[in-house]
Design a protein around this motif. Structure first.
Motif, PDB file in Angstrom:
ATOM      1  N   ARG A   7       0.834  -1.202   0.000  1.00 20.84           N
ATOM      2  CA  ARG A   7       0.000   0.000   0.000  1.00 20.84           C
ATOM      3  C   ARG A   7       0.868   1.251   0.000  1.00 20.84           C
ATOM      4  O   ARG A   7       0.501   2.269  -0.577  1.00 20.84           O
ATOM      5  N   TYR A   8       2.007   1.180   0.681  1.00 19.40           N
ATOM      6  CA  TYR A   8       2.897   2.331   0.769  1.00 19.40           C
ATOM      7  C   TYR A   8       3.767   2.508  -0.474  1.00 19.40           C
ATOM      8  O   TYR A   8       4.239   3.605  -0.749  1.00 19.40           O
ATOM      9  N   LEU A   9       3.996   1.425  -1.226  1.00 16.09           N
ATOM     10  CA  LEU A   9       4.962   1.467  -2.316  1.00 16.09           C
ATOM     11  C   LEU A   9       4.652   2.535  -3.371  1.00 16.09           C
ATOM     12  O   LEU A   9       5.558   3.288  -3.762  1.00 16.09           O
ATOM     13  N   PRO A  10       3.412   2.649  -3.881  1.00 12.45           N
ATOM     14  CA  PRO A  10       3.140   3.705  -4.865  1.00 12.45           C
ATOM     15  C   PRO A  10       3.391   5.105  -4.300  1.00 12.45           C
ATOM     16  O   PRO A  10       3.945   5.972  -4.994  1.00 12.45           O
ATOM     17  N   PHE A  11       3.001   5.312  -3.039  1.00 15.00           N
ATOM     18  CA  PHE A  11       3.229   6.616  -2.402  1.00 15.00           C
ATOM     19  C   PHE A  11       4.720   6.916  -2.294  1.00 15.00           C
ATOM     20  O   PHE A  11       5.171   8.021  -2.614  1.00 15.00           O
ATOM     21  N   VAL A  12       5.489   5.930  -1.866  1.00 14.53           N
ATOM     22  CA  VAL A  12       6.939   6.124  -1.724  1.00 14.53           C
ATOM     23  C   VAL A  12       7.580   6.363  -3.083  1.00 14.53           C
ATOM     24  O   VAL A  12       8.456   7.235  -3.230  1.00 14.53           O
ATOM     25  N   THR A  13       7.156   5.640  -4.102  1.00 17.52           N
ATOM     26  CA  THR A  13       7.722   5.808  -5.442  1.00 17.52           C
ATOM     27  C   THR A  13       7.472   7.216  -5.971  1.00 17.52           C
ATOM     28  O   THR A  13       8.391   7.875  -6.490  1.00 17.52           O
ATOM     29  N   VAL A 123      -0.303  13.396  -3.079  1.00 17.53           N
ATOM     30  CA  VAL A 123      -1.512  13.618  -2.275  1.00 17.53           C
ATOM     31  C   VAL A 123      -2.535  12.515  -2.528  1.00 17.53           C
ATOM     32  O   VAL A 123      -3.151  11.977  -1.596  1.00 17.53           O
ATOM     33  N   ASP A 124      -2.720  12.147  -3.786  1.00 10.86           N
ATOM     34  CA  ASP A 124      -3.715  11.127  -4.134  1.00 10.86           C
ATOM     35  C   ASP A 124      -3.354   9.750  -3.587  1.00 10.86           C
ATOM     36  O   ASP A 124      -4.239   8.938  -3.311  1.00 10.86           O
ATOM     37  N   GLU A 188      -2.870   4.718 -11.757  1.00  6.08           N
ATOM     38  CA  GLU A 188      -3.285   6.100 -12.020  1.00  6.08           C
ATOM     39  C   GLU A 188      -4.437   6.471 -11.083  1.00  6.08           C
ATOM     40  O   GLU A 188      -5.540   5.948 -11.199  1.00  6.08           O
ATOM     41  N   PRO A 189      -4.199   7.384 -10.133  1.00  2.00           N
ATOM     42  CA  PRO A 189      -5.253   7.728  -9.168  1.00  2.00           C
ATOM     43  C   PRO A 189      -6.267   8.738  -9.689  1.00  2.00           C
ATOM     44  O   PRO A 189      -7.333   8.905  -9.101  1.00  2.00           O
ATOM     45  N   ALA A 190      -5.928   9.443 -10.774  1.00  2.00           N
ATOM     46  CA  ALA A 190      -6.817  10.488 -11.302  1.00  2.00           C
ATOM     47  C   ALA A 190      -7.206  10.133 -12.735  1.00  2.00           C
ATOM     48  O   ALA A 190      -6.369  10.156 -13.631  1.00  2.00           O
ATOM     49  N   GLY A 191      -8.452   9.800 -12.938  1.00  3.25           N
ATOM     50  CA  GLY A 191      -8.903   9.449 -14.279  1.00  3.25           C
ATOM     51  C   GLY A 191      -8.968  10.655 -15.194  1.00  3.25           C
ATOM     52  O   GLY A 191      -8.949  11.812 -14.748  1.00  3.25           O
ATOM     53  N   ARG A 192      -9.038  10.382 -16.492  1.00  7.91           N
ATOM     54  CA  ARG A 192      -9.138  11.471 -17.465  1.00  7.91           C
ATOM     55  C   ARG A 192     -10.512  12.117 -17.353  1.00  7.91           C
ATOM     56  O   ARG A 192     -11.519  11.461 -17.119  1.00  7.91           O
ATOM     57  N   ARG A 193     -10.528  13.423 -17.565  1.00  9.31           N
ATOM     58  CA  ARG A 193     -11.789  14.150 -17.607  1.00  9.31           C
ATOM     59  C   ARG A 193     -11.650  15.301 -18.571  1.00  9.31           C
ATOM     60  O   ARG A 193     -10.538  15.763 -18.842  1.00  9.31           O
ATOM     61  N   PRO A 194     -12.756  15.793 -19.129  1.00  7.86           N
ATOM     62  CA  PRO A 194     -12.673  16.838 -20.159  1.00  7.86           C
ATOM     63  C   PRO A 194     -12.156  18.154 -19.607  1.00  7.86           C
ATOM     64  O   PRO A 194     -12.142  18.376 -18.391  1.00  7.86           O
ATOM     65  N   GLY A 195     -11.718  19.029 -20.535  1.00  7.61           N
ATOM     66  CA  GLY A 195     -11.273  20.366 -20.157  1.00  7.61           C
ATOM     67  C   GLY A 195      -9.774  20.548 -20.137  1.00  7.61           C
ATOM     68  O   GLY A 195      -9.293  21.563 -19.635  1.00  7.61           O
ATOM     69  N   ALA A 196      -9.016  19.580 -20.703  1.00  2.30           N
ATOM     70  CA  ALA A 196      -7.555  19.680 -20.655  1.00  2.30           C
ATOM     71  C   ALA A 196      -7.059  20.914 -21.398  1.00  2.30           C
ATOM     72  O   ALA A 196      -6.212  21.662 -20.879  1.00  2.30           O
ATOM     73  N   LEU A 197      -7.561  21.153 -22.615  1.00  2.00           N
ATOM     74  CA  LEU A 197      -7.118  22.324 -23.374  1.00  2.00           C
ATOM     75  C   LEU A 197      -7.514  23.615 -22.678  1.00  2.00           C
ATOM     76  O   LEU A 197      -6.744  24.578 -22.628  1.00  2.00           O
ATOM     77  N   ARG A 198      -8.697  23.636 -22.135  1.00  2.00           N
ATOM     78  CA  ARG A 198      -9.162  24.835 -21.437  1.00  2.00           C
ATOM     79  C   ARG A 198      -8.312  25.113 -20.197  1.00  2.00           C
ATOM     80  O   ARG A 198      -8.091  26.265 -19.822  1.00  2.00           O
TER      81      ARG A 198
END
Length: 395
Positions: A7-13, A123-124, A188-198
């Motif tokens: 559980r800690y490994l991704p955070f430490v990396t 943070v995630d 990947e803790p944050a999925g894609r969502r619209p608005g990247a260009l904006r």
């Protein structure tokens, strides 16, 4: 036990990758005296290299600070590390001010991309059993990385002065590539969502829930970066020409101690309430900065190191508390934007103050300018901590 480690490994990396990209930015500092002696690069050019490093960093924060909230953390963090490796390779060619400034500019772009993406990554991935740990890492990774990078290159200069300017950057470039590969395999803790260009429009995004405390907190953390920027740009010269040390490793220590003690103290204070950490750290920081002035007046390197420990501890605790104050008031999905906004103002303050200090040193000398800058830092810390405490009390 094995499950807990996994559980800690991704955070430490993610945390280690954050430290590495910031560490690359600390490698040049002990080499500045070498560049001055070998190639005649002026003090103004050295402070300009620090200021120019910050310009693309600020542009990346301003335009791309929230990009990972839309594309995902890995899609921004991995390219940032690769760009950092390219900047290191450019710096292996320094023989005048031009490649130094170009290489530092590329490093600035890499750090600017990484601060929002990697900070939010950390943070995630924070373990639920250790609340406050991510705040300590996001506040401590930039100065801690700078300290480790400065110590490593300073030690290399002492051992192999001729090869160190090249070998140091080659090694760090390799570490950045390894870190990029490791990040590519993280969840990947944050999925894609619209608005990247904006989101690329140059807008500072602070959640409405954090805006009440944001100005005062920014004054406080900007003061710590003003002191840190001066330390990176001019502490090695101060150590040699004012504090009477001839070895280059002492210059590396002058850079590293403040930046290294900070994250250690911030991590140790991660269980303190955010408000208490902010105000208590600010008091310690002011005491340490006053010690800097006394050490410069006495031309004492030992006193300077003691002051650096006190100031560094105050910086780390205050910054960690300040980041937690803001992140606690920022909803999920806005962390990258909040972090980018904080770092934007911090690095802008550091760039302007370092550039002006470099010009002022040519006119009034190193010791008077260093003491004057310390006085300014004390005033900013007092105003920021006092304002933040008042806003938190009335909110």
């Amino acid at each position: 036990m094995l499950r807990a480690r996994r559980r800690y490994l991704p955070f430490v990396t993610a945390s280690v990758a954050f430290v590495v990209v910031c560490g690359a930015a600390g490698v040049p500092a002990p080499l500045y005296v070498v560049y001055q002696r070998a190639y005649g690069i002026s003090t103004v050019a050295l402070t300009a290299a620090f200021a120019v490093y910050i310009l693309p960093l600020l542009a990346a924060l301003l335009c791309c600070g929230s990009l990972s909230d839309h594309l995902g953390r890995r899609r921004v963090a991995v390219p940032a590390l690769v760009v950092g490796a390219v900047g290191c390779l450019i710096l292996t060619t320094v023989d005048s001010a031009v490649p130094l400034i170009v290489g530092r500019s590329v490093q600035g772009l890499a750090v600017g991309l990484a601060l929002g993406a990697l900070g939010a990554f950390v943070v995630d991935l924070e373990p639920s059993s250790r609340p406050g740990l991510a705040g300590a890492v996001t506040s401590g990774a930039p100065p801690g990385g700078i300290a480790l990078g400065a110590l490593a290159s300073g030690a290399a200069v002492q051992v192999a002065p001729a090869a160190a300017p090249v070998v140091s950057f080659v090694v760090v470039a390799g570490l950045l590539v390894v870190a990029a590969v490791a990040l590519a395999f993280l969840p990947e803790p944050a999925g894609r969502r619209p608005g990247a260009l904006r989101s690329l429009r140059p807008v500072v995004r602070v959640p409405a829930t954090a805006r009440a405390v944001f100005p005062a907190v920014c004054v406080l953390v900007a003061a710590t970066y003003v002191l840190g920027g001066f330390t990176q740009a001019l502490a090695p010269s101060l150590t040699t020409f004012v504090l009477g040390r001839d070895d280059l490793f002492s210059g590396a220590l002058a850079v590293a101690v403040y930046h290294l003690v900070g994250p250690v103290a911030g991590l140790a204070a991660s269980r303190l309430r955010a408000a208490r950490a902010l105000t208590g750290g600010a008091v310690a920081l002011m005491i340490g900065v006053a010690g800097y002035v006394a050490a410069i007046a006495a031309a004492s390197f030992a006193a300077y190191m003691v002051a650096a420990v006190v100031a560094g501890a105050g910086f780390g605790v205050a910054f960690a508390g300040a980041m937690r104050v803001l992140l606690d008031r920022s909803p999920a999905g806005t962390h990258a934007g909040t972090l980018a906004a904080v770092y934007l103002y911090c690095y802008l303050a550091a760039a302007v103050s370092s550039l002006l200090a470099g010009v002022a040193v040519e006119i009034w000398g190193l010791a008077p300018v260093a003491s004057g800058l310390c006085g300014l830092v004390v005033l900013l810390v007092a105003a920021g901590a006092g304002g933040a405490a008042l806003r938190m009390r009335t909110a």
